[in-house]
Design a protein around this motif. Structure first.
Motif, short mmCIF file in Angstrom:
data_model
loop_
_atom_site.label_atom_id
_atom_site.label_comp_id
_atom_site.label_asym_id
_atom_site.label_seq_id
_atom_site.Cartn_x
_atom_site.Cartn_y
_atom_site.Cartn_z
N ARG A 30 75.14 62.52 28.78
CA ARG A 30 75.35 61.76 27.56
C ARG A 30 74.01 61.22 27.07
O ARG A 30 73.07 61.08 27.86
CB ARG A 30 76.32 60.60 27.80
N PRO A 31 73.90 60.91 25.78
CA PRO A 31 72.64 60.40 25.26
C PRO A 31 72.24 59.07 25.88
O PRO A 31 73.08 58.21 26.13
CB PRO A 31 72.91 60.24 23.76
N ILE A 32 70.96 58.92 26.14
CA ILE A 32 70.39 57.68 26.64
C ILE A 32 69.26 57.29 25.69
O ILE A 32 68.46 58.14 25.27
CB ILE A 32 69.84 57.84 28.07
N PHE A 33 69.19 56.02 25.35
CA PHE A 33 68.22 55.58 24.36
C PHE A 33 67.29 54.51 24.94
O PHE A 33 67.65 53.78 25.85
CB PHE A 33 68.94 55.02 23.13
N GLY A 34 66.09 54.47 24.39
CA GLY A 34 65.12 53.46 24.74
C GLY A 34 64.54 52.85 23.49
O GLY A 34 64.91 53.23 22.36
N LEU A 35 63.64 51.90 23.67
CA LEU A 35 62.98 51.24 22.55
C LEU A 35 61.47 51.44 22.68
O LEU A 35 60.91 51.26 23.77
CB LEU A 35 63.31 49.74 22.54
N GLU A 36 60.83 51.83 21.59
CA GLU A 36 59.40 52.13 21.63
C GLU A 36 58.57 50.96 22.14
O GLU A 36 57.60 51.15 22.87
CB GLU A 36 58.92 52.55 20.24
N ASN A 37 58.94 49.75 21.77
CA ASN A 37 58.13 48.59 22.13
C ASN A 37 58.66 47.84 23.33
O ASN A 37 58.25 46.71 23.61
CB ASN A 37 58.00 47.64 20.93
N ARG A 38 59.62 48.44 24.09
CA ARG A 38 60.14 47.83 25.31
C ARG A 38 60.20 48.88 26.41
O ARG A 38 61.28 49.34 26.79
CB ARG A 38 61.53 47.23 25.09
N PRO A 39 59.04 49.31 26.94
CA PRO A 39 59.05 50.32 28.01
C PRO A 39 59.86 49.84 29.21
O PRO A 39 59.78 48.68 29.62
CB PRO A 39 57.57 50.46 28.38
N GLY A 40 60.66 50.73 29.78
CA GLY A 40 61.48 50.38 30.92
C GLY A 40 62.88 49.92 30.58
O GLY A 40 63.67 49.63 31.48
N PHE A 41 63.19 49.86 29.27
CA PHE A 41 64.53 49.48 28.84
C PHE A 41 65.30 50.74 28.44
O PHE A 41 64.80 51.58 27.70
CB PHE A 41 64.47 48.53 27.65
N TYR A 42 66.53 50.86 28.98
CA TYR A 42 67.37 52.02 28.70
C TYR A 42 68.78 51.54 28.36
O TYR A 42 69.32 50.65 29.03
CB TYR A 42 67.44 52.96 29.90
N PHE A 43 69.36 52.15 27.34
CA PHE A 43 70.73 51.82 26.94
C PHE A 43 71.56 53.10 27.00
O PHE A 43 71.23 54.10 26.37
CB PHE A 43 70.73 51.26 25.51
N ILE A 44 72.67 53.04 27.78
CA ILE A 44 73.55 54.20 27.92
C ILE A 44 74.91 53.81 27.34
O ILE A 44 75.74 53.20 28.02
CB ILE A 44 73.70 54.63 29.39
#
Length: 360
Positions: free
Chosen positions: A76-90
């Motif tokens: 399934r898709p997993i998303f991150g934020l360009e300005n928050r390395p190490g953050f992942y939202f599933i």
């Protein structure tokens, strides 16, 4: 940790605090005491909605500015934020069956001694709280003596002093109410704010008390956490679940901006799973003066925070318990059997979060 994170007047002026107040539940002023209080309307237009982002990405591959897609081999898709390395939202990471399983476990087994809860400091360890609430039992405090109550208690605890607390049927508890302190089990359940699994966290000293007795994290939950943690793990390493904190939110409850900084290795993620009513999650920066991003958390969503993201302030200023915004219809349908009525009644106005950590 529940409630507003107040640190004097300075906290009121931080960007994080202002955003907390923006989304927090407030009620309209009403001159009539007979009318049901109505929540004030909140502008949610700036809240990131990863469910919608995922649907759009699946349809046309488009992403809003600042959001990135993470390729990691999950289904399934997993998303991150360009300005928050190490953050992942599933988004929607957990199946409906998994959600129901861990809601049940969070209410029945996870608060069981020797696991600790917020009730320990007042009442000592409490066994079978959820069952007692379901059966309408009452918690009674009585002085130690040879003359007990007229009926055998269903469970008892000791605080190590001259008093003890026991669960009794309501009619027996009522007969003792004039001479003993009493509290309905249903009230205690609604006041349950946290329980701890695996290595026990000492909230007073803000460290892990490795010598305290505890139950191991269930194998099924360990396997799930390891699978969810994969996108945030250093290459070639496997996540080791050693401790978990289960947070329980009711209407109006908040989790003030904070850092999870008691673990030894911040390169390993915190695996955070959401169940029940929808919430708003705030992810800030390394200072409270950094303006946080707001995003929706729904039942079944998983968030990972590792590396630099572990240094970011975060919190939960709002959960939605109204029928329009809670978004728990699938859970309501699954908990429709009479035997599950007690779980349905609870989750309709609550959110549960299980966050799992590698400590050592």
């Amino acid at each position: 940790m529940y409630g507003s994170d107040r640190a004097g007047d300075d906290a009121e002026r931080t960007a994080f605090r202002k955003t907390e107040k923006k989304y927090k539940l407030y009620y309209e002023n009403s001159k009539s005491t007979k009318k049901k209080k109505q929540p004030k309307q909140v502008d949610l237009s700036e809240v990131l909605d990863f469910k919608s982002i995922s649907e759009s990405f699946n349809q046309n591959g488009e992403l809003p500015p600042g959001v990135v897609h993470v390729n990691c081999g999950l289904d399934r898709p997993i998303f991150g934020l360009e300005n928050r390395p190490g953050f992942y939202f599933i988004p929607g990471a957990l199946t409906l069956d998994e959600q129901c399983t861990w809601i049940r476990e969070s209410l029945t087994n996870f608060p069981q001694p020797p696991n600790r809860t917020n009730h320990n400091v007042i009442y000592g360890p409490i066994s079978n709280l959820f069952v007692a609430a379901k059966e309408g039992k009452v918690f009674v405090e009585e002085e130690r003596s040879d003359n007990g109550l007229d009926s055998e208690p269903s469970a008892s605890v000791s605080n190590g002093d001259s008093h003890r607390w026991k669960f009794y049927e309501e009619d027996i508890a009522r007969s003792r109410g004039k001479t003993c302190k009493t509290v309905p089990a249903s009230v205690l359940l609604r006041k349950l704010r946290w329980s701890t699994l695996g290595l026990q966290f000492d909230w007073s000293n803000r460290n892990y008390a490795v010598s305290l007795p505890h139950n191991k994290i269930p194998n099924a939950l360990c396997r799930l956490a390891k699978r969810m943690a994969e996108p945030a793990m250093p290459t070639g390493e496997e996540f080791r679940p050693e401790a978990a904190i289960v947070n329980y939110f009711g209407s109006g409850d908040t989790l003030g901006g904070h850092l999870d900084d008691m673990e030894a290795d911040w390169s390993k993620p915190i695996v955070s799973m959401s169940f029940g009513c929808k919430a708003i999650f705030l992810l800030g920066g390394k200072s409270r003066q950094d303006e946080p991003l707001a995003m929706f958390l729904r039942s079944g969503d998983v968030v990972l925070m590792a590396g630099e993201a572990r240094e970011c302030f975060h919190g939960v200023p709002r959960i939605f318990t109204d029928e329009e915004n809670a978004e728990i219809t699938p859970l309501e349908l699954r908990f429709s059997d009479e035997d599950d009525r007690c779980f349905l009644d609870y989750i309709r106005t609550s959110r549960i979060n299980i966050n799992i950590r590698q400590v050592l």
